[in-house]
Design a protein around this motif. Structure first.
Motif, PDB file in Angstrom:
ATOM      1  N   GLN A  19       1.741  14.085  -6.802  1.00  0.00           N
ATOM      2  CA  GLN A  19       2.371  13.499  -5.612  1.00  0.00           C
ATOM      3  C   GLN A  19       3.891  13.663  -5.683  1.00  0.00           C
ATOM      4  N   LEU A  20       4.463  13.392  -6.849  1.00  0.00           N
ATOM      5  CA  LEU A  20       5.916  13.527  -7.014  1.00  0.00           C
ATOM      6  C   LEU A  20       6.345  14.981  -6.838  1.00  0.00           C
ATOM      7  N   GLU A  21       5.537  15.916  -7.334  1.00  0.00           N
ATOM      8  CA  GLU A  21       5.865  17.337  -7.177  1.00  0.00           C
ATOM      9  C   GLU A  21       5.884  17.727  -5.700  1.00  0.00           C
ATOM     10  N   GLN A  22       4.937  17.205  -4.915  1.00  0.00           N
ATOM     11  CA  GLN A  22       4.924  17.482  -3.478  1.00  0.00           C
ATOM     12  C   GLN A  22       6.163  16.901  -2.799  1.00  0.00           C
ATOM     13  N   GLU A  23       6.514  15.686  -3.162  1.00  0.00           N
ATOM     14  CA  GLU A  23       7.690  15.046  -2.566  1.00  0.00           C
ATOM     15  C   GLU A  23       8.958  15.802  -2.941  1.00  0.00           C
ATOM     16  N   ILE A  24       9.044  16.261  -4.188  1.00  0.00           N
ATOM     17  CA  ILE A  24      10.206  17.037  -4.638  1.00  0.00           C
ATOM     18  C   ILE A  24      10.292  18.335  -3.852  1.00  0.00           C
ATOM     19  N   GLU A  25       9.148  18.987  -3.663  1.00  0.00           N
ATOM     20  CA  GLU A  25       9.125  20.242  -2.908  1.00  0.00           C
ATOM     21  C   GLU A  25       9.570  20.018  -1.466  1.00  0.00           C
ATOM     22  N   PHE A  26       9.089  18.929  -0.846  1.00  0.00           N
ATOM     23  CA  PHE A  26       9.459  18.615   0.527  1.00  0.00           C
ATOM     24  C   PHE A  26      10.962  18.338   0.647  1.00  0.00           C
ATOM     25  N   PRO A 117      20.219  11.911  -3.545  1.00  0.00           N
ATOM     26  CA  PRO A 117      19.828  10.861  -4.504  1.00  0.00           C
ATOM     27  C   PRO A 117      18.316  10.656  -4.569  1.00  0.00           C
ATOM     28  N   ALA A 118      17.633  10.754  -3.432  1.00  0.00           N
ATOM     29  CA  ALA A 118      16.171  10.599  -3.426  1.00  0.00           C
ATOM     30  C   ALA A 118      15.528  11.716  -4.234  1.00  0.00           C
ATOM     31  N   LEU A 119      16.053  12.926  -4.094  1.00  0.00           N
ATOM     32  CA  LEU A 119      15.523  14.059  -4.855  1.00  0.00           C
ATOM     33  C   LEU A 119      15.746  13.858  -6.347  1.00  0.00           C
ATOM     34  N   GLN A 120      16.925  13.411  -6.721  1.00  0.00           N
ATOM     35  CA  GLN A 120      17.217  13.161  -8.139  1.00  0.00           C
ATOM     36  C   GLN A 120      16.312  12.055  -8.691  1.00  0.00           C
ATOM     37  N   GLU A 121      16.068  11.025  -7.883  1.00  0.00           N
ATOM     38  CA  GLU A 121      15.198   9.929  -8.311  1.00  0.00           C
ATOM     39  C   GLU A 121      13.764  10.428  -8.534  1.00  0.00           C
ATOM     40  N   LYS A 122      13.285  11.283  -7.628  1.00  0.00           N
ATOM     41  CA  LYS A 122      11.924  11.841  -7.771  1.00  0.00           C
ATOM     42  C   LYS A 122      11.818  12.696  -9.031  1.00  0.00           C
ATOM     43  N   MET A 125      11.617  10.326 -11.939  1.00  0.00           N
ATOM     44  CA  MET A 125      10.296   9.700 -11.986  1.00  0.00           C
ATOM     45  C   MET A 125       9.262  10.687 -12.537  1.00  0.00           C
ATOM     46  N   LYS A 126       9.333  11.910 -12.096  1.00  0.00           N
ATOM     47  CA  LYS A 126       8.391  12.926 -12.584  1.00  0.00           C
ATOM     48  C   LYS A 126       8.560  13.114 -14.089  1.00  0.00           C
ATOM     49  N   GLN A 127       9.806  13.156 -14.548  1.00  0.00           N
ATOM     50  CA  GLN A 127      10.066  13.316 -15.981  1.00  0.00           C
ATOM     51  C   GLN A 127       9.503  12.126 -16.771  1.00  0.00           C
ATOM     52  N   ALA A 128       9.651  10.924 -16.216  1.00  0.00           N
ATOM     53  CA  ALA A 128       9.114   9.726 -16.883  1.00  0.00           C
ATOM     54  C   ALA A 128       7.591   9.798 -16.959  1.00  0.00           C
ATOM     55  N   VAL A 129       6.963  10.252 -15.891  1.00  0.00           N
ATOM     56  CA  VAL A 129       5.500  10.385 -15.874  1.00  0.00           C
ATOM     57  C   VAL A 129       5.062  11.398 -16.925  1.00  0.00           C
ATOM     58  N   ILE A 130       5.764  12.522 -17.014  1.00  0.00           N
ATOM     59  CA  ILE A 130       5.420  13.552 -18.003  1.00  0.00           C
ATOM     60  C   ILE A 130       5.567  13.009 -19.420  1.00  0.00           C
ATOM     61  N   GLU A 131       6.615  12.241 -19.661  1.00  0.00           N
ATOM     62  CA  GLU A 131       6.822  11.664 -20.996  1.00  0.00           C
ATOM     63  C   GLU A 131       5.693  10.697 -21.357  1.00  0.00           C
ATOM     64  N   VAL A 132       5.277   9.856 -20.406  1.00  0.00           N
ATOM     65  CA  VAL A 132       4.188   8.915 -20.662  1.00  0.00           C
ATOM     66  C   VAL A 132       2.886   9.691 -20.879  1.00  0.00           C
TER      67      VAL A 132
END
Length: 153
Positions: A19-26, A117-122, A125-132
């Motif tokens: 989902q985050l990857e789609q939002e980042i792409e958008f 900023p929204a793109l940077q936040e996404k 978040m994606k990096q945090a998900v990958i780390e977890v």
């Protein structure tokens, strides 16, 4: 409702990552489109420099398409027709046109600055998900290794 990422299962984390990857792409695509529009307005504003008394009556090429031109003569260096959207054109003098393009460029710049900023936040978040996810995979791997050792004993 805030959810702790460590409470999510691997499939849930994978879904969230997708989902985050789609939002980042958008968001990336949106910024790209805004920058293209901004560049067109900058080029149009810069082109107004040609409209001066020295160039009045000079010949020029008028584009009919992006690859086809016809010869023309610059007869009015004080007025232009400006595409203001949805197929409407408005006659403006050069200074009004310059201000119009400046407003459009400023508006697009502000839109880009809102999205960044929204793109940077996404991305964060994606990096945090990958780390977890990596942490959970390591835990599973450790559990499987310890179970294999216990089973052999």
């Amino acid at each position: 409702m805030a959810v702790n990422l460590t409470e999510l299962s691997l499939p849930q984390l994978e879904g969230l990552k997708g989902q985050l990857e789609q939002e980042i792409e958008f968001l990336t695509s949106s910024i790209g489109q805004l920058k293209i529009a901004q560049t067109k307005y900058v080029e149009a504003k810069d082109s107004l420099g040609v409209l001066n008394k020295d160039n009045e009556g000079k010949e020029l090429l008028v584009p009919l398409t992006s690859s086809m031109y016809v010869p023309g003569t610059l007869s009015d260096v004080e007025h232009v027709l400006v595409d203001v959207g949805t197929g409407y054109y408005v006659e403006k003098n050069v200074e009004e046109t310059r201000e119009f393009f400046k407003r459009k460029i400023d508006f697009l710049t502000k839109q880009i600055e809102k999205i960044q900023p929204a793109l940077q936040e996404k991305h964060a978040m994606k990096q945090a998900v990958i780390e977890v996810m990596n942490m959970k995979i390591q835990q599973l791997h450790s559990q499987q290794t310890s179970q294999a050792v216990t089973a052999k004993a």
